[in-house]
Design an enzyme around this catalytic site. Structure first.
Site, PDB file in Angstrom:
ATOM      1  N   GLY A  47       0.824  -1.201   0.000  1.00  0.00           N
ATOM      2  CA  GLY A  47       0.000   0.000   0.000  1.00  0.00           C
ATOM      3  C   GLY A  47       0.854   1.246   0.000  1.00  0.00           C
ATOM      4  O   GLY A  47       2.033   1.207   0.390  1.00  0.00           O
ATOM      5  N   GLN A  52       2.702  10.020   1.152  1.00  0.00           N
ATOM      6  CA  GLN A  52       4.007   9.349   1.181  1.00  0.00           C
ATOM      7  C   GLN A  52       4.853   9.652  -0.050  1.00  0.00           C
ATOM      8  O   GLN A  52       6.058   9.437  -0.027  1.00  0.00           O
ATOM      9  CB  GLN A  52       3.835   7.829   1.299  1.00  0.00           C
ATOM     10  CG  GLN A  52       3.332   7.370   2.660  1.00  0.00           C
ATOM     11  CD  GLN A  52       3.262   5.869   2.720  1.00  0.00           C
ATOM     12  OE1 GLN A  52       2.318   5.267   2.228  1.00  0.00           O
ATOM     13  NE2 GLN A  52       4.284   5.228   3.289  1.00  0.00           N
ATOM     14  N   CYS A 102       6.111  -0.011   7.365  1.00  0.00           N
ATOM     15  CA  CYS A 102       5.680   1.146   6.576  1.00  0.00           C
ATOM     16  C   CYS A 102       6.849   1.593   5.703  1.00  0.00           C
ATOM     17  O   CYS A 102       7.986   1.663   6.179  1.00  0.00           O
ATOM     18  CB  CYS A 102       5.269   2.273   7.515  1.00  0.00           C
ATOM     19  SG  CYS A 102       4.739   3.767   6.668  1.00  0.00           S
ATOM     20  N   LEU A 103       6.568   1.902   4.443  1.00  0.00           N
ATOM     21  CA  LEU A 103       7.636   2.345   3.537  1.00  0.00           C
ATOM     22  C   LEU A 103       8.235   3.675   3.991  1.00  0.00           C
ATOM     23  O   LEU A 103       9.342   4.025   3.563  1.00  0.00           O
ATOM     24  CB  LEU A 103       7.093   2.462   2.106  1.00  0.00           C
ATOM     25  CG  LEU A 103       6.626   1.136   1.484  1.00  0.00           C
ATOM     26  CD1 LEU A 103       5.969   1.381   0.136  1.00  0.00           C
ATOM     27  CD2 LEU A 103       7.789   0.162   1.340  1.00  0.00           C
ATOM     28  N   HIS A 144      -4.216   1.092   7.729  1.00  0.00           N
ATOM     29  CA  HIS A 144      -2.865   1.659   7.744  1.00  0.00           C
ATOM     30  C   HIS A 144      -2.746   2.782   6.707  1.00  0.00           C
ATOM     31  O   HIS A 144      -2.246   3.871   7.011  1.00  0.00           O
ATOM     32  CB  HIS A 144      -1.842   0.543   7.470  1.00  0.00           C
ATOM     33  CG  HIS A 144      -0.427   1.015   7.393  1.00  0.00           C
ATOM     34  ND1 HIS A 144       0.539   0.639   8.295  1.00  0.00           N
ATOM     35  CD2 HIS A 144       0.202   1.853   6.506  1.00  0.00           C
ATOM     36  CE1 HIS A 144       1.690   1.237   7.980  1.00  0.00           C
ATOM     37  NE2 HIS A 144       1.514   1.960   6.887  1.00  0.00           N
ATOM     38  N   GLU A 145      -3.217   2.504   5.481  1.00  0.00           N
ATOM     39  CA  GLU A 145      -3.072   3.509   4.407  1.00  0.00           C
ATOM     40  C   GLU A 145      -3.915   4.745   4.696  1.00  0.00           C
ATOM     41  O   GLU A 145      -3.453   5.882   4.491  1.00  0.00           O
ATOM     42  CB  GLU A 145      -3.447   2.906   3.050  1.00  0.00           C
ATOM     43  CG  GLU A 145      -2.519   1.811   2.561  1.00  0.00           C
ATOM     44  CD  GLU A 145      -1.056   2.134   2.742  1.00  0.00           C
ATOM     45  OE1 GLU A 145      -0.663   3.303   2.549  1.00  0.00           O
ATOM     46  OE2 GLU A 145      -0.292   1.225   3.116  1.00  0.00           O
ATOM     47  N   HIS A 148      -2.530   7.372   7.003  1.00  0.00           N
ATOM     48  CA  HIS A 148      -1.570   8.325   6.412  1.00  0.00           C
ATOM     49  C   HIS A 148      -2.261   9.617   5.970  1.00  0.00           C
ATOM     50  O   HIS A 148      -1.632  10.678   5.928  1.00  0.00           O
ATOM     51  CB  HIS A 148      -0.879   7.705   5.195  1.00  0.00           C
ATOM     52  CG  HIS A 148       0.270   6.796   5.530  1.00  0.00           C
ATOM     53  ND1 HIS A 148       1.412   7.236   6.161  1.00  0.00           N
ATOM     54  CD2 HIS A 148       0.464   5.471   5.307  1.00  0.00           C
ATOM     55  CE1 HIS A 148       2.258   6.216   6.316  1.00  0.00           C
ATOM     56  NE2 HIS A 148       1.701   5.131   5.809  1.00  0.00           N
TER      57      HIS A 148
END
Ligand code: NI
Length: 186
Positions: A47, A52, A102-103, A144-145, A148
């Protein structure tokens, strides 16, 4: 298409509330979605939220690969998908702890409580309204997404910060523990 730079924790673009997308079908939105999907696959990740990649708008891309879910009926796989202006609503009071990375926090992992079942809705680039009721891994990825989009990174949800650690270190310890348990039962 191109691979985009991913903002890391500490960058202000990851903080605060992202703006609603006024025109989901705009050419620049379609281009952003294509680039975000390519970036997510290359990372690799499951995701990616627009903030991000330094674009503070309410848009996420995600994918639910085969075999990653719990196997429950409502935890079904999904190919590359987009949700614009998404809204989440929990279905019931149950929450569960699961490992997340997380990226924007590369190399780290922590145990995060999430709703086990949710309904999420939003639109795609063609203006189609999407509503899904999901559970398990699928529900975790969406939560999670969408966090953000409100400036929330997963450590801000954690109840036990002692579980935050480096992926390779956590995996090394788990392997050692598994090996010692095998030894004990032998
Ligand atoms: Ni993330």
């Amino acid at each position: 298409m191109s691979i985009l730079m991913i903002a890391r924790a500490g960058h202000p673009v990851l903080q605060g509330r992202a703006a609603e997308v006024e025109d989901p079908g705009a050419p620049e939105i379609r281009r952003l979605v294509a680039d975000m999907m390519e970036t997510m696959e290359a990372a690799p990740g499951v995701g990616l939220a627009a903030p991000q990649v330094h674009v503070p708008i309410r848009l996420v891309v995600f994918r639910i690969p085969e075999g990653r879910g719990t196997g429950a009926e409502d935890d079904y796989p999904l190919g590359n998908s987009v949700m614009i202006n998404p809204v989440i609503e929990p279905l019931g009071p149950d929450m569960a702890l699961g490992w997340e990375g997380c990226l924007s926090l590369p190399g780290l992992r922590g145990a995060v409580p999430r709703w086990t079942r949710i309904r999420y809705s939003g639109v795609d680039c063609d203006g189609n309204r999407i509503v899904r009721e999901v559970g398990g891994f699928h529900a975790v990825v969406i939560q999670h997404e969408c966090d953000h989009l409100d400036g929330v990174l997963y450590p801000m949800r954690m109840l036990d910060m002692s579980t935050l650690g480096f992926v390779d270190e956590i995996e090394r310890v788990m392997q050692e523990q598994a090996a010692s348990q095998e030894g004990m039962s032998a």
